[in-house]
Scaffold this active site. Structure first.
Site, mmCIF file in Angstrom:
data_model
loop_
_atom_site.group_PDB
_atom_site.id
_atom_site.type_symbol
_atom_site.label_atom_id
_atom_site.label_comp_id
_atom_site.label_asym_id
_atom_site.label_seq_id
_atom_site.Cartn_x
_atom_site.Cartn_y
_atom_site.Cartn_z
ATOM 1 N N PHE A 123 -4.710 -15.616 10.492
ATOM 2 C CA PHE A 123 -6.072 -15.459 9.991
ATOM 3 C C PHE A 123 -6.123 -16.065 8.595
ATOM 4 O O PHE A 123 -5.487 -15.550 7.673
ATOM 5 C CB PHE A 123 -6.383 -13.960 9.969
ATOM 6 C CG PHE A 123 -7.723 -13.560 9.409
ATOM 7 C CD1 PHE A 123 -8.856 -13.525 10.222
ATOM 8 C CD2 PHE A 123 -7.840 -13.149 8.084
ATOM 9 C CE1 PHE A 123 -10.087 -13.097 9.711
ATOM 10 C CE2 PHE A 123 -9.080 -12.719 7.569
ATOM 11 C CZ PHE A 123 -10.192 -12.700 8.399
ATOM 12 N N GLY A 131 -9.238 -14.818 -3.636
ATOM 13 C CA GLY A 131 -8.479 -13.665 -3.167
ATOM 14 C C GLY A 131 -9.442 -12.530 -2.910
ATOM 15 O O GLY A 131 -10.142 -12.512 -1.886
ATOM 16 N N THR A 158 -0.395 -14.574 6.786
ATOM 17 C CA THR A 158 0.607 -13.928 7.632
ATOM 18 C C THR A 158 0.691 -14.629 8.993
ATOM 19 O O THR A 158 -0.345 -14.953 9.576
ATOM 20 C CB THR A 158 0.253 -12.438 7.818
ATOM 21 O OG1 THR A 158 0.315 -11.804 6.542
ATOM 22 C CG2 THR A 158 1.226 -11.740 8.763
ATOM 23 N N GLY A 242 -8.908 -4.601 10.360
ATOM 24 C CA GLY A 242 -7.569 -4.921 9.865
ATOM 25 C C GLY A 242 -7.035 -3.818 8.971
ATOM 26 O O GLY A 242 -5.841 -3.506 8.992
ATOM 27 N N GLN A 336 14.200 8.794 -5.069
ATOM 28 C CA GLN A 336 14.570 9.861 -6.008
ATOM 29 C C GLN A 336 15.435 10.916 -5.314
ATOM 30 O O GLN A 336 16.425 11.373 -5.865
ATOM 31 C CB GLN A 336 13.287 10.496 -6.577
ATOM 32 C CG GLN A 336 13.487 11.173 -7.915
ATOM 33 C CD GLN A 336 13.864 10.185 -9.017
ATOM 34 O OE1 GLN A 336 13.672 8.972 -8.883
ATOM 35 N NE2 GLN A 336 14.428 10.703 -10.097
ATOM 36 N N GLY A 339 18.781 9.567 -4.966
ATOM 37 C CA GLY A 339 19.466 9.254 -6.217
ATOM 38 C C GLY A 339 19.980 7.824 -6.217
ATOM 39 O O GLY A 339 19.343 6.938 -5.643
ATOM 40 N N GLY A 340 21.142 7.620 -6.829
ATOM 41 C CA GLY A 340 21.705 6.272 -6.952
ATOM 42 C C GLY A 340 21.888 5.577 -5.617
ATOM 43 O O GLY A 340 21.670 4.378 -5.495
ATOM 44 N N GLU A 363 -5.270 -7.357 2.694
ATOM 45 C CA GLU A 363 -6.482 -6.945 3.430
ATOM 46 C C GLU A 363 -7.392 -6.068 2.560
ATOM 47 O O GLU A 363 -8.003 -5.108 3.015
ATOM 48 C CB GLU A 363 -6.106 -6.286 4.762
ATOM 49 C CG GLU A 363 -5.308 -7.291 5.606
ATOM 50 C CD GLU A 363 -5.233 -6.989 7.074
ATOM 51 O OE1 GLU A 363 -6.197 -6.408 7.599
ATOM 52 O OE2 GLU A 363 -4.208 -7.365 7.684
ATOM 53 N N GLU A 367 -8.330 -1.259 -5.094
ATOM 54 C CA GLU A 367 -9.565 -1.286 -5.883
ATOM 55 C C GLU A 367 -10.741 -1.772 -5.027
ATOM 56 O O GLU A 367 -11.856 -1.271 -5.153
ATOM 57 C CB GLU A 367 -9.356 -2.183 -7.116
ATOM 58 C CG GLU A 367 -8.320 -1.648 -8.106
ATOM 59 C CD GLU A 367 -6.875 -1.642 -7.583
ATOM 60 O OE1 GLU A 367 -6.490 -2.559 -6.829
ATOM 61 O OE2 GLU A 367 -6.137 -0.696 -7.909
#
Lengths: 379, 262
Positions: A123, A131, A158, A242, A336, A339-340, A363, A367
């Site tokens: 599309f 944009g 895409t 979409g 989180q 952790g590491g 899509e 905002e």
């Protein structure tokens, strides 16, 4: 009021989950690492009817309802968000406008192979300088006799380099602004059509986004989709649907992050007990589960509205805005919880985090969703 | 080639928990699935149909919800669904069940019957062989490969513990298949729509198959369950510690104590 799925929807969930876990799961980390497009599994999804789910049977689809479609994108994205978007685009952004606006000839020629998985579609709306401001199209289509000569380019498309068919937008009359935009169906082997740079992305790396370039590309007038000058409306209506697909993708990613967090919290021990015993971890889990449930209700509601032929612009925008937001939160907190280790590629949560971010952008950004929601409510 | 596949709906035992007090399965909240071996039976039937034509009928005995297992088989590609559903069938052991399924098979008509090796809830592996006996059919059990099925004969490889047998039988016949035989296909989206919206399940009662009441259900079952219990849990494992050579020494000593090695 009913909150339960019907039997077909349950079987779609089971089938999509089994397919995703067994066929896509083993390659999900690999295609993220290498950015290889998963040709075989996308083909298999098509053969099973997941690429044109809501298209009626006579046009090559499965004739499924929109909630089932939502569930399928959710389940596939729970395992691999890259497959999720590849699938969402073909269903929502390619098959749907062909079904809605296509002539019988167009449906026979293009919709059937796209819906039955023989072909893949893309599309093309977004341009380098169009944009969020999608109306500022620089691609131009000039009518010459019984064909259009199209010049211009698209970005971030895409499926671009994998697609056999493109739905694209171009200005047929620049003086009319958004009312001068028209939609075309393009065979990607048409002379003058090419794909350019493939984006090297942060997430959804197993899906492909690339440039489309049109150089004196001749498109026969029978490939005009809908009426001349109605392209902007087609684009906006298509994106409404979409957004349900992207909301499902976000939901699936969030669900995966939650499940990995629960599993890890029970396994990982610190201070002599599983970290699931600590309230800090419990709160992460409770937040994720609650927000995912809320998102799922919004997402299924939007799909239900579409299925029931009710207006769904607002519900789809709400679903996408909320689901993408909680997907970011759930994946961030999943790291989180880990952790590491969560920051490494040993665990899939860092991939989920990178995949989640795009759902707030494409899509229509978060905002834009808020603009759509408020714009409709304050009319 | 018209094929009947016998399908059982079973609790998903990968999820199953045993009630420690009663020693019985906790069925509540456990999803029901198509018995895994039966999926391989369906797949093999569909492949034979694709090769030789004909029709695949899936057959089950159970409560109305067992219809979901038939619909899943239909979504994979089976043509017809038959459910044997009657209170008179309740409490059947494998003898009565195989008799009942056999009577239904006679009514449907077939060139071949395929069953999964066994169901994951009962683990008896008796239904297929007993049906073949009731129907006086040649049977090939533990089929790992169907080699050919034309000219009124079927040739299969039958898995054994230490090899395999190649067996030929005249049709009609009955096979039980193991999971090595194939990889079952996924139901298609269109198949799911058709299974639920377009196809009907044919439901037969005991009267519909002219079943002899002395051969079905609890009354027709020569076996009865005296007691069911969970096996005693095995003792705690022992973890040997120390350097590799120390651990090896300890291990050999223990194995010799238990007469595993001499």
């Amino acid at each position: 009021m009913k909150f339960s799925l019907n039997k077909e929807q349950e079987m779609i969930r089971k089938t999509a989950r089994e397919f995703a876990e067994n066929e896509i799961g083993p390659i999900a980390a690999h295609i993220d690492e290498t950015a290889e497009f998963p040709v075989d599994t996308v083909k298999k999804l098509g053969e099973l009817g997941f690429m044109g789910m809501t298209v009626p049977k006579e046009y090559g689809g499965a004739g499924m309802d929109d909630v089932s479609y939502a569930i399928a994108v959710e389940e596939v994205s729970r395992v691999c968000a890259s497959h999720g978007v590849t699938m969402s685009v073909n269903n929502s952004l390619v098959c749907w406008p062909l079904l809605k606006y296509g002539t019988e000839e167009q449906k026979q020629k293009y919709l059937i192979p796209l819906a039955n998985g023989e072909k893949l579609g893309c599309f093309g709306l977004t341009e380098p300088s169009a944009g969020t401001d999608a109306g500022s199209q620089n691609t131009v289509a000039i009518k010459e006799g019984d064909k259009y000569i199209i010049n211009g380019s698209k970005v971030f498309i895409t499926n671009a380099s994998q697609a056999q068919v493109a739905i694209i937008f171009a200005m047929t009359d620049k003086s009319k602004g958004t009312r001068g935009i028209s939609t075309f169906i393009v065979d990607t082997d048409t002379p003058g059509f090419s794909t350019g740079t493939i984006e090297d992305k942060m997430g959804i790396r197993g899906s492909v986004q690339a440039e489309l370039v049109f150089e004196d590309m001749e498109i026969p007038e029978e490939n005009l989709l809908g009426k001349e000058g109605r392209g902007f409306g087609i684009a906006m209506a298509t994106l409404d649907g979409g957004r349900i697909g992207i909301a499902c993708q976000a939901l699936g990613i969030a669900q995966a992050a939650y499940e990995e967090s629960v599993k890890y919290a029970k396994e990982r021990e610190q201070f002599g007990k599983p970290i699931a015993k600590f309230q800090a971890i419990q709160w992460f889990i409770a937040d994720m589960a609650t927000e995912i449930d809320a998102a799922r209700l919004l997402v299924y509601k939007a799909a239900f509205d579409k299925w029931q032929k009710k207006p769904y612009t607002v519900s789809a925008a709400m679903a996408k805005f909320f689901a993408s937001d909680i997907a970011m939160k759930a994946t961030r907190n999943a790291i989180q919880v880990h952790g590491g280790y969560g920051y490494t590629k040993e665990y899939p949560v860092e991939r989920f985090y990178r995949d989640a971010k795009i759902t707030e952008i494409y899509e229509g950004t978060t905002e834009v969703q808020k603009m759509v929601i408020a714009g409709n409510l304050l009319k | 080639m018209d094929i009947i596949v016998c399908v059982k709906q079973v609790p998903d035992t990968t999820d199953v928990k045993i009630d420690p007090k009663t020693g019985t399965l906790i069925r509540e909240g456990v999803p029901s699935i198509v018995n895994p071996d039966d999926k391989h039976a369906i797949e093999e039937a569909l492949r034979l149909k694709e090769k030789f034509g004909g029709k695949v009928t899936v057959l089950s005995m159970g409560p109305p919800q067992a219809g979901d297992a038939l619909r899943e088989a239909s979504a994979m590609g089976a043509d017809d669904m038959v459910l044997l559903c009657d209170r008179a069938f309740a409490g059947a052991d494998t003898w009565a069940t195989s008799h009942t399924l056999g009577e239904a098979a006679k009514k449907i008509g077939y060139d071949l019957i395929i069953c999964g090796r066994e169901a994951i809830d009962g683990d008896t592996a008796q239904i297929g062989p007993q049906m073949a006996e009731h129907l006086e059919l040649p049977q090939i059990t533990y089929v790992r490969k169907v080699e050919s099925a034309d000219g009124g004969k079927i040739v299969c490889e039958r898995a054994l513990e230490d090899g395999y047998e190649r067996v030929e039988a005249n049709l009609p016949a009955l096979l039980t298949v193991i999971s090595d035989v194939n990889k079952p296909r996924y139901p298609s989206v269109r198949g799911i729509v058709e299974a639920y919206q377009e196809k009907e399940i044919t439901t037969w009662t005991a009267a519909d198959i002219n079943a002899d009441s002395a051969c079905i259900g609890l009354d027709g079952s020569p076996t009865s369950v005296k007691k069911s219990f969970a096996p005693e849990p095995k003792g705690e494992g022992e973890i040997l510690e120390g350097s590799t050579s120390e651990v090896c020494k300890q291990l050999v000593t223990k194995l010799m104590d238990k007469n595993v090695v001499r």
